[in-house]
Design an enzyme around this catalytic site. Sequence first.
Site, PDB file in Angstrom:
ATOM      1  N   HIS A 160      -9.106   8.621 -13.339  1.00 49.66           N
ATOM      2  CA  HIS A 160      -8.735   7.477 -13.499  1.00 49.66           C
ATOM      3  C   HIS A 160      -7.199   7.017 -13.009  1.00 49.66           C
ATOM      4  CE1 HIS A 160     -12.499   6.540 -15.720  1.00 49.66           C
ATOM      5  NE2 HIS A 160     -11.907   7.810 -16.546  1.00 49.66           N
ATOM      6  N   LYS A 287      12.567   4.536   5.737  1.00 50.39           N
ATOM      7  CA  LYS A 287      11.234   5.091   5.522  1.00 50.39           C
ATOM      8  C   LYS A 287      11.102   6.341   6.112  1.00 50.39           C
ATOM      9  CE  LYS A 287       8.103   3.135   4.178  1.00 50.39           C
ATOM     10  NZ  LYS A 287       7.397   1.922   4.637  1.00 50.39           N
ATOM     11  N   GLU A 294      -2.211   9.910   5.715  1.00 48.03           N
ATOM     12  CA  GLU A 294      -2.961   8.533   5.814  1.00 48.03           C
ATOM     13  C   GLU A 294      -3.984   8.480   6.989  1.00 48.03           C
ATOM     14  OE1 GLU A 294       0.185   5.261   5.005  1.00 48.03           O
ATOM     15  OE2 GLU A 294       0.965   6.539   6.426  1.00 48.03           O
TER      16      GLU A 294
END
Length: 461
Positions: A160, A287, A294
């Site tokens: 979870h 960044k 992704e």
Amino acid sequence: MSDDASRLWGGRFDGSPAEAFDALNDSLPVDRRLWREDILGSRAHARMLGARGIIPAEDAAAIDAGLAQVEAELASGEFAFQPGDEDIHTAVERRLTEIAGDAGRRLHTGRSRNDQVITDTLLWLRGRCDAQALALKALAQALIAQARAGLDTLMPGYTHLQRAQPVRLAHHLLAYAWMLDRDHRRLAFARESAGQSPLGSGALAGSGFAVDRDMTATELGFDGITPNSMDAVGSRDALVDYLAFAAQLGVHLSRLGAEFVWWSSEEAGFVVLDDAYASGSSMLPQKKNPDAAELARAKASRLTADLSGLLGTLSGLPLAYNKDLQDDKHYLFDAADTIDLLLPAMTGMVATARFDADAMAAAAEQGFLAATDLADALVRQGWPFRKAHEAVGALVKACSERGVGLSGANDADLAAVGLGDVEMPDLTALASVEAKDVPGGTARARVMAQIDDIEQRVEAW
Ligand code: ARG
């Protein structure tokens, strides 16, 4: 109306096709990439026709030489496609006839584009399966190499997405290697599914000439021949098997990608991706984005859509060939191209990733990951598991209210939940992983055995 001088099927037509129909019907933009396989199949067919005396030997020789020239033109890029070339089969035959005249017009004897196209497609598919098996192997080897390096790195295992129990990094990475082992089996199955030559099935009923199907099958490297001509031209099972492999692999890579996305976040801080597999932001100078991971996460959607698309196309189709089947290559090529892009990128990303063993170990020691180990220790001291679970649960609650982990429990906490006279076990992450000493568990010796096992399997791919 378009120029139809070179059409293969013009005999029974009065007019030319509408441009709008041509635009819909033409498959050349998609199937031109089958040119090598189309020429291989045609050369095998022509040689067989000559050997069997179905066409004169000198015509078979002229076709063979003509097809060699067409092949050279296609390979060099000087081949000039014409407006009437509705697919690659038409284009090759049209050009052959320009070169070899009437001999070229004999090539299609005893053959239909229906057995031709599926023969080409299966040949193409077998080639891709072989190449992708190697690419899959490289990814599995990258995972195994990182697993070896991460044998003694402990990390939180999650359920979870909540920290659940400590595991070895190797164990976590090997989970993906085992997935790839199953994907490899599915890929091998798809290749085997594509192993019977449909050539000689004709349009649907079988060739009207005494073609030697075994001869062409052997020359083309197939394992045998299809047993039913209608099934041969009307089914696309091998493509479905390949797309099922691709969809399942896509889902596995998506999950692996998702792990790397979050492991590389500042929140987790478990891994640093190499600059070669990350990109920057056009606005935010700080960044470094995990784009490869992704994109792997996203591609599963496309791959499962390809599988679903072909299955949808096939559903409800009466036998045998229907033009609907022309769409099969759209799905097949899209999936194969996507896998071709994904596997090397994921291999590079995994191979160059730098795991932060300290950050992982710290996360594995914090909090309550040893709660089950404590309950297990109580069971060994004679407690029924359910009672032990209850008491440890109460201890977790008391500790989290005080803002400490399990190792911060004091005598008062323990006494309050009935654990006052209990002998406390070693609650470190290392003790926890070593306690999972069952086949398939995360204890060191078990993980080492897994590494040996998967390495041997992958070696044999
Ligand atoms: N371009 C076609 C395809 O990909 C070739 C087969 C055409 N057959 C036919 N009966 N029109 O399926």
